[in-house]
Write a protein that holds these residues in place. Structure first.
Motif, short mmCIF file in Angstrom:
data_model
loop_
_atom_site.label_atom_id
_atom_site.label_comp_id
_atom_site.label_asym_id
_atom_site.label_seq_id
_atom_site.Cartn_x
_atom_site.Cartn_y
_atom_site.Cartn_z
N VAL A 1 47.28 31.78 41.79
CA VAL A 1 47.43 33.13 42.34
C VAL A 1 46.11 33.46 43.00
N ALA B 1 43.32 35.53 45.44
CA ALA B 1 42.98 36.89 45.85
C ALA B 1 43.21 37.06 47.35
N ARG B 2 43.71 38.23 47.74
CA ARG B 2 43.95 38.53 49.15
C ARG B 2 42.80 39.28 49.79
N ASP C 1 53.64 35.60 39.89
CA ASP C 1 52.61 35.88 40.89
C ASP C 1 52.53 37.37 41.16
N ARG D 1 49.29 39.88 40.15
CA ARG D 1 48.59 40.68 41.18
C ARG D 1 48.61 42.17 40.81
N SER D 2 49.72 42.64 40.27
CA SER D 2 49.82 44.05 39.89
C SER D 2 48.94 44.38 38.69
#
Length: 435
Positions: free
Chosen positions: A338, A340-341, A409, A413-414
């Motif tokens: 997963v 990072a954006r 995923d 992220r949340s």
């Protein structure tokens, strides 16, 4: 005696006599008290509460509703209990380390509950291990090896088993008095000389605030000491997973990295902190600090690992697990990062959401009959305060199927919040509560 009269006294805010609580606990165990009466009892305690004398009396009555173990050993019998968190595999490190320091550790443990993992599920991720053993076998293993991590038999605190099921369907689970009696009736049935309680605090714990955690810790310590067991508690941080992995086999892997590679991380540190308090309370060290140092040594130099291997063999585990543990642990079909954006620092984590993501992957139970997949979960989970670059991993998902990995995923992220500024790492131990 009459169940209705006992319930009426509770409803009026009075504490029943010791013999009345003993009678009611026996009725729970032998079903002479009905489900309706058990539910009314639980609701009355939840609404009106018990005083400290009544709480201790209920705890001992529930303990004495079944078998109470006895020991003839040449050292103190000690134990530890955690109120539950995520990535919490302390017991697997601590039990063999304590045994290596001269204690005897019959650790009667439980399975996963809600978003929290279960020690028995972690043990059973190791091929061949059985955690359901009878009292004679338990006594033999503890005598020969010094430690055993096993499940409770049907004869350990049967009154609690009945009342717990009633509480679950009557919205009375959160009663401080009933939580205390439930935890301690099972732990005191193992007849320890000393007990340490790891009361978790934070997003991954059942107790979310300092006030809730302290109230529970104080109730547990007061009640256990009143029952004759030398007991202390540590309030410890669960605002993030304790270990960087969640899921049964993945947490066993973290345990083995601590035991065989001397890895210094919060898991190793907390095991030594909890155990140091236990060794001091049991008279095996002069101070908690001295006890912690001894435990850190036996964890670091491999003695605890050797003891862990002996403990596994005694309950059916593989002979050479310690030497070649990676080949024994199951692996998931799908393993993916997963990422990072964006750049940022890890400023908050929802530990409960991460735990529920593992349950959704199949690593826990949504209903009691669910079969747990020991291979699934997440590893390499970032920690609070970490700097994360865009494209770097927040965690690694271990899943049985692609669709399950996609859902995990989104959940991860949340659950992990990035911010522009770093935050200080939280203290691992917030407070110590002693008698």
């Amino acid at each position: 005696m009459d169940a209705r009269a006992i319930i009426a006294r509770l409803r009026r805010g009075e504490t029943p006599a010791v013999d009345e609580l003993s009678w009611f606990a026996e009725g729970l165990a032998d079903n002479s008290v009905s489900d309706a009466q058990a539910g009314a009892f639980a609701m009355a305690v939840c609404m009106r509460g018990l005083n400290s004398v009544g709480r201790a009396a209920l705890t001992l009555a529930m303990r004495d509703s079944g078998d109470v173990l006895s020991w003839d050993l040449d050292g103190p019998v000690i134990d530890k209990h955690s109120t539950g968190g995520v990535g919490d595999c302390v017991s697997l490190v601590l039990a063999p380390a304590l045994a290596e320091c001269g204690a005897f550790v019959p650790m009667i443990s439980g399975r996963g509950l809600g978003h929290t993992g279960g020690t028995l599920d972690k043990m059973e991720a190791i091929p061949g291990v059985t955690t359901q053993v009878g009292p004679k076998r338990l006594a033999h293993v503890v005598s020969e090896v010094g430690a055993a991590i096993v499940g409770a038999t049907a004869r350990i605190a049967p009154a609690d088993k009945r009342l717990y099921a009633i509480r679950d369907v009557t919205a009375t689970v959160e009663s401080l008095d009933l939580i205390t009696a439930s935890i301690l009736s099972k732990k005191l049935a193992a007849a320890p000389d000393a007990l340490v309680l790891d009361v978790k605090l934070g997003s991954g714990a059942f107790m979310k605030t300092q006030e809730e955690a302290r109230a529970l810790a104080c109730a547990l310590v007061e009640t256990a000491n009143a029952a004759g067991c030398r007991t202390s508690a540590l309030i410890t941080d669960m605002s993030q997973p304790l270990a960087p992995s969640l899921g049964n086999a993945l947490e066993v892997a973290e345990v083995m990295r601590v035991l065989t590679q001397g890895r210094e991380n919060p898991l190793a540190v907390l095991a030594a902190e909890l155990g140091g308090v236990l060794l001091a309370d049991a008279g095996l060290s002069d101070t908690a600090e001295e006890g912690s140092a001894r435990l850190a040594d036996v964890i670091r130099d491999g003695r605890a690992a050797e003891r862990f291997g002996r403990m596994l063999v005694a309950v059916g585990g593989p002979l050479h697990f310690v030497e070649s543990w990676p080949r024994f642990l199951p692996e998931a079909n799908v393993i993916q990062e997963v990422v990072a954006r964006e750049d940022g620092y890890v400023v908050a984590m929802d530990g409960e959401a991460l735990g529920l993501a593992v349950v959704e992957l199949g690593g826990g139970r949504q209903v009691e009959s669910d079969v747990v997949d020991p291979s699934v979960g997440m590893s390499g989970v970032v920690r609070l305060g970490d700097k994360v670059d865009k494209g770097a991993p927040l965690a690694v998902i271990h899943a049985a199927r692609e669709d399950a990995a996609r859902r995990a995923d989104l959940a991860i992220r949340s659950a992990i919040t990035l911010g522009p500024e770093p935050i200080p790492a939280p203290n691992l131990v917030h407070e110590r509560i002693s008698a």
